[in-house]
Design an enzyme around this catalytic site. Structure first.
Site, mmCIF file in Angstrom:
data_model
loop_
_atom_site.group_PDB
_atom_site.id
_atom_site.type_symbol
_atom_site.label_atom_id
_atom_site.label_comp_id
_atom_site.label_asym_id
_atom_site.label_seq_id
_atom_site.Cartn_x
_atom_site.Cartn_y
_atom_site.Cartn_z
ATOM 1 N N SER A 76 63.049 -40.771 -35.395
ATOM 2 C CA SER A 76 63.435 -41.899 -34.493
ATOM 3 C C SER A 76 64.103 -42.143 -33.423
ATOM 4 C CB SER A 76 63.226 -42.855 -36.202
ATOM 5 O OG SER A 76 64.105 -44.280 -35.140
ATOM 6 N N ASN A 77 63.567 -42.673 -32.136
ATOM 7 C CA ASN A 77 64.472 -42.785 -31.194
ATOM 8 C C ASN A 77 65.554 -44.293 -31.515
ATOM 9 O OD1 ASN A 77 62.823 -40.810 -29.118
ATOM 10 N ND2 ASN A 77 61.853 -42.626 -29.495
#
Length: 325
Positions: A76-77
Site C-alpha cells: 500500500s502506498n
C-alpha cells in the site's frame, strides 16, 4: 465536516510537464498531453496520498492523537506515506495489512520498516474483516494508554478529498483550456476531489480493482464538497483495465510501463499509474479522448510498489538488451 486546518506535509504546487513523445505514441498532438507530477509531493517517496494525509492527519492531531492506524494491502502506498507522516510528526504508526508476513521484503514494506511503523497482519481477509482488525488494534492501543486515530482505507474520505480539490485548483491555473484529467481510481478520494474542483465531465477515472463499486465511493466523497448532486452515473469511469484483479500485471499495463519509460523517462507503477496510462491509451483509441484537446495524465506516484511486484520487476529486467559491439 471537520473545519480543522490541514497539516503541511507536501511540496506544492507540483509541476506540470509536457509529454510530446508520449503524446505522439498515443496518437495525440505534441501539445495535447501534460503530466501532473504528483509523484513529486516530497514526503516519503512521494505520491497522491500526501495531499489526503494533510487533511486526515490534521484532524487526528486536532483530536489529540498520538498514534496513527490505517489499513491496506502489503504494498500500500497509503500505508507507506502514513508511516512517513508519522515519522515526520513524531507519531507512532500501526499498519494493519491484509496477508501474512514473509511474502515480500521489498518495495513499500521495506520503507514501512525504515520509517518505524509497526505491522499488524490480518491474514487473507475481506475489507470488512480488515476494518474489524483495525478496530481491534485501536481498542488495544487505547487500553494501553495510547490515543489512536484511525485513518480510512486508502486515505480516502470526504475530508481527504479536499486535498485533491486543491490539486484541481492548481490544474486550472497550470493548464488553461484543460479538457480531461486521467487518474487511477482506487479508493476514490483522489478522483472525488478532482471532480469537485473540475466537474464530472473533466475527469476520467481508470478503475484499478481496489473496490467493488468505485464510482459510488467517488460520488459519496465528492458530494459534501459541491453544491450540485454528484451521481455515479455522471462520472467518467473505465473498468476495462482491472484484468485478473488488483494485484495482477496485465498485458496493457506492461505496454504502458514500457511506453512511458521509453518515450519520456517516466516511471510508472504496475497497479495504479500503469493502469491509468493503459486506460488513457484505450480512451484515445476509442475516441473518448481526442487529438486537439488538452489532456493531463495525473502521475500519482507509487514507484516503490514497482520493486515489491515480482512480475513487474522481471518484466522490466527483461527489457535490457545485451550489448554487442
Amino acid at each position: 465536516m471537520s473545519q480543522h486546518p490541514p497539516v503541511p506535509l507536501g511540496t506544492f504546487p507540483t509541476p506540470v510537464e509536457p509529454a510530446p513523445r508520449l503524446a505522439a505514441a498515443l496518437g495525440l498532438g505534441p501539445d495535447d498531453l501534460w503530466v501532473k507530477r504528483d509523484d513529486l509531493t516530497g514526503l516519503g517517496g512521494g505520491g497522491n496520498k500526501v495531499r489526503k494525509l494533510e487533511w486526515t492527519v490534521g484532524a487526528a492531531l486536532a483530536g489529540g492523537a498520538d498514534t496513527l492506524v490505517t489499513t491496506g494491502a502489503p504494498q500500500s502506498n497509503h500505508a507507506r506515506l502514513t508511516a512517513a507522516a508519522g515519522a515526520r510528526l513524531g507519531l507512532d504508526v500501526v499498519l494493519v495489512l491484509r496477508g501474512s508476513p514473509g511474502g515480500s521484503r521489498s518495495g513499500n514494506l521495506a520503507l514501512d520498516g525504515l520509517f518505524g511503523a509497526r505491522l499488524a497482519w490480518a491474514g487473507e481477509v475481506d475489507r470488512a474483516a480488515l476494518d474489524a482488525t483495525a478496530d481491534e488494534v485501536c481498542a488495544r492501543l487505547r487500553a494501553a494508554g495510547a490515543r489512536p486515530a484511525l485513518i480510512p482505507f486508502g486515505g480516502s474520505s470526504a475530508l481527504a478529498a479536499r486535498g485533491y480539490a486543491g490539486c484541481g485548483a492548481e490544474l486550472r491555473e497550470q493548464v488553461p483550456r484543460l479538457r480531461t484529467v486521467v487518474v487511477a481510481l482506487g479508493s476514490g478520494g483522489t478522483m472525488a476531489g478532482l471532480v469537485a474542483a473540475l466537474g464530472s465531465g473533466s475527469v476520467l477515472g481508470v478503475d484499478v480493482g481496489a473496490l467493488a463499486d468505485p464510482a459510488a465511493a467517488v460520488a459519496e466523497f465528492a458530494a459534501p464538497l459541491v453544491d450540485e448532486e454528484v451521481t455515479p452515473e455522471a462520472l467518467r469511469v473505465r473498468r476495462d483495465q482491472v484484468g485478473a484483479g488488483y494485484a495482477a500485471l496485465t498485458g496493457p499495463v506492461t505496454e504502458a510501463l514500457r511506453l512511458a519509460a521509453r518515450t519520456e523517462g517516466l516511471v510508472l507503477d504496475p497497479t495504479y499509474t500503469g493502469r491509468a496510462l493503459a486506460g488513457l491509451r484505450a480512451a484515445v483509441r476509442d475516441g473518448g479522448i481526442r487529438p486537439g484537446e488538452k489532456t493531463v495524465f495525473l502521475h500519482t506516484g507509487g514507484l516503490p510498489g514497482l520493486f515489491g511486484h515480482p512480475a513487474a520487476v522481471a518484466f522490466a529486467e527483461e527489457g535490457a538488451a545485451a550489448f554487442e559491439a
